[in-house]
Every structure is written in structure tokens, then in C-alpha cells.
Design a protein around this motif. Structure first.
Motif, mmCIF file in Angstrom:
data_model
loop_
_atom_site.group_PDB
_atom_site.id
_atom_site.type_symbol
_atom_site.label_atom_id
_atom_site.label_comp_id
_atom_site.label_asym_id
_atom_site.label_seq_id
_atom_site.Cartn_x
_atom_site.Cartn_y
_atom_site.Cartn_z
ATOM 1 N N PRO A 172 0.855 -1.353 -0.296
ATOM 2 C CA PRO A 172 -0.003 0.171 -0.161
ATOM 3 C C PRO A 172 0.940 1.404 0.086
ATOM 4 O O PRO A 172 2.027 1.356 0.418
ATOM 5 C CB PRO A 172 -0.804 0.022 1.356
ATOM 6 C CG PRO A 172 0.048 -0.984 2.230
ATOM 7 C CD PRO A 172 0.884 -1.806 1.298
ATOM 8 N N ILE A 173 0.376 2.234 -0.622
ATOM 9 C CA ILE A 173 0.636 3.665 -0.367
ATOM 10 C C ILE A 173 -0.611 4.136 0.336
ATOM 11 O O ILE A 173 -1.676 4.172 -0.092
ATOM 12 C CB ILE A 173 0.690 4.425 -1.769
ATOM 13 C CG1 ILE A 173 1.796 3.854 -2.824
ATOM 14 C CG2 ILE A 173 0.980 5.904 -1.738
ATOM 15 C CD1 ILE A 173 1.926 4.339 -4.081
ATOM 16 N N TYR A 174 -0.128 4.768 1.472
ATOM 17 C CA TYR A 174 -0.957 5.491 2.337
ATOM 18 C C TYR A 174 -0.964 7.102 2.203
ATOM 19 O O TYR A 174 0.270 7.526 2.134
ATOM 20 C CB TYR A 174 -0.722 5.117 3.801
ATOM 21 C CG TYR A 174 -0.898 3.793 4.380
ATOM 22 C CD1 TYR A 174 -2.069 3.301 4.434
ATOM 23 C CD2 TYR A 174 0.221 2.925 4.367
ATOM 24 C CE1 TYR A 174 -2.282 1.697 4.812
ATOM 25 C CE2 TYR A 174 0.185 1.577 4.953
ATOM 26 C CZ TYR A 174 -1.105 1.306 5.010
ATOM 27 O OH TYR A 174 -1.396 -0.333 5.526
ATOM 28 N N LEU A 175 -2.053 7.777 2.249
ATOM 29 C CA LEU A 175 -2.348 8.868 2.179
ATOM 30 C C LEU A 175 -2.642 9.404 3.432
ATOM 31 O O LEU A 175 -3.735 8.904 3.946
ATOM 32 C CB LEU A 175 -3.290 9.374 0.993
ATOM 33 C CG LEU A 175 -3.247 8.844 -0.474
ATOM 34 C CD1 LEU A 175 -4.320 9.276 -1.269
ATOM 35 C CD2 LEU A 175 -1.865 9.369 -0.903
ATOM 36 N N THR A 176 -1.954 10.392 3.987
ATOM 37 C CA THR A 176 -2.226 10.566 5.550
ATOM 38 C C THR A 176 -1.587 11.980 5.606
ATOM 39 O O THR A 176 -0.756 12.518 5.059
ATOM 40 C CB THR A 176 -1.403 9.498 6.336
ATOM 41 O OG1 THR A 176 -1.634 9.903 7.642
ATOM 42 C CG2 THR A 176 0.006 9.547 6.181
#
Length: 193
Positions: A10-14
Motif C-alpha cells: 500500500p501507499i497510504y495518504l495521510t
């Protein structure tokens, strides 16, 4: 926190900055997608976090970094409570595909399920979570945004895999068989279960 998958990573957007361990941090507004993907491909890196300031704008900002491919698909139940699966590229998946001109996303989802499996009489029950994954086609990196729907069908005829789409098998799987299929599936499909 939004997840965009690259294969099963995953690439997390945070908006939260955390000390790097088995993940790498990048600033969302400045992130070079090629560098992000190269970093994510490393065995020592389990995920990447793209950090922005405004929670409500993370996904919108990310979507601008890649060409978007809009798709619709279905998690289809039959009258016995079995779920319709397809087998493609040595993985179990749910039927889905790209939208066509002047088609609503619901029409796309129903058409794609029917084309990929041979199942008819499909009815949308409710929307499911939207999934995001990055893929490469003809040397170009793209973001696939898939709108999923729970569907119902009383169809009991023969199933026909859409061979020209690389689908080699279509099956109704009961609850005891989902786990086995999902162990050889994609991370974004697992989110729907």
C-alpha cells in the motif's frame, strides 16, 4: 487514511508524520511517482506514506499525479449465498472493467460482470468501498479507480469466462471456499470481504 495498492503493497495518504521503520515518507505535493514506486518495490519497504496537510484533499491531490482509469465491478451473490469469482493472471479476482462512453458507473459494473462471466439478471443491492490501485500498461503508469457494488442474481446457467480478457475460469464459491480464493487474490479485493 486512504490506501492505494501497487500489487499488494500500500501507499497510504495521510496527514500524520511518523518515524520511518519498514515504510518511507514522502511529501504528497512534491512526490515523484516513479521514485515512490521504485522505493515501494524494495523488499525492505512494506509501504509508502504520502503526507499532506489537508485530510479532505489528499486523494484529490494524488489523483492529479497519474492518468485515471475508471472502472466498475461486482461482488455478486447467487440465491445460495455463493459469490462469483473469476480467475485471471494466476489470481482469483472479482469481475470488473473500464467504463465506456456515456455509461453510468452502475451500467459499467453490470455490463462488465455479465461480459466477463456470462451471468445475467444482475441487480445492484448496494455500493461497496471504492478501491484504488496503480498498474502499468504499455509502459505507462496509471491509477485504476474501481467502484464496486454488491449484486444479486438468480442466474443458474453455464458460466463463460471472457477468454480474450485473460479470464480462464469463472466459479460460484461458497463461504468455505472464499478464504482459499482470497489467499490467492489481490489486497484491494480482500478489502471487500
Amino acid at each position: 487514511m486512504q490506501r492505494i495498492f501497487v500489487n499488494d503493497k500500500p501507499i497510504y495518504l495521510t496527514t500524520k508524520v511518523e518515524k520511518e521503520t519498514d515504510f518511507k515518507n514522502f511529501l504528497l505535493k512534491d512526490a515523484d511517482i516513479d521514485l515512490v514506486l521504485k522505493t515501494l518495490a524494495k523488499k525492505s519497504v512494506a509501504s509508502v506514506r504520502l503526507i499532506g496537510h489537508n485530510e479532505d484533499k489528499l486523494l484529490k491531490t494524488f489523483k492529479k499525479k497519474l492518468p485515471n482509469v475508471i472502472a466498475g465491478g461486482g461482488k455478486v451473490f447467487n440465491d445460495d449465498g455463493d459469490i462469483l469469482f473469476i480467475y485471471r493472471n494466476d489470481k482469483w479476482d472479482l469481475p470488473k472493467g473500464k467504463t465506456e462512453k456515456n455509461e453510468t458507473i452502475e451500467e459499467t459494473a453490470i455490463r462488465e460482470v455479465a461480459e466477463e462471466t456470462g451471468v445475467s439478471g444482475l441487480k445492484i443491492v448496494k455500493p461497496l468501498p471504492i478501491t484504488y490501485h496503480i498498474f502499468k500498461r504499455n509502459g505507462k503508469t496509471k491509477l485504476k479507480i474501481t467502484y464496486w457494488y454488491e449484486m444479486q442474481s438468480s442466474f443458474s446457467g453455464n458460466l463463460y469466462p471472457q477468454l480474450n480478457e485473460g479470464i480462464t475460469e469463472v466459479k460460484w464459491l461458497g463461504e468455505k471456499d472464499w478464504g482459499k480464493a482470497l489467499s490467492n487474490s489481490y489486497a484491494n479485493i480482500k478489502l471487500l470481504f
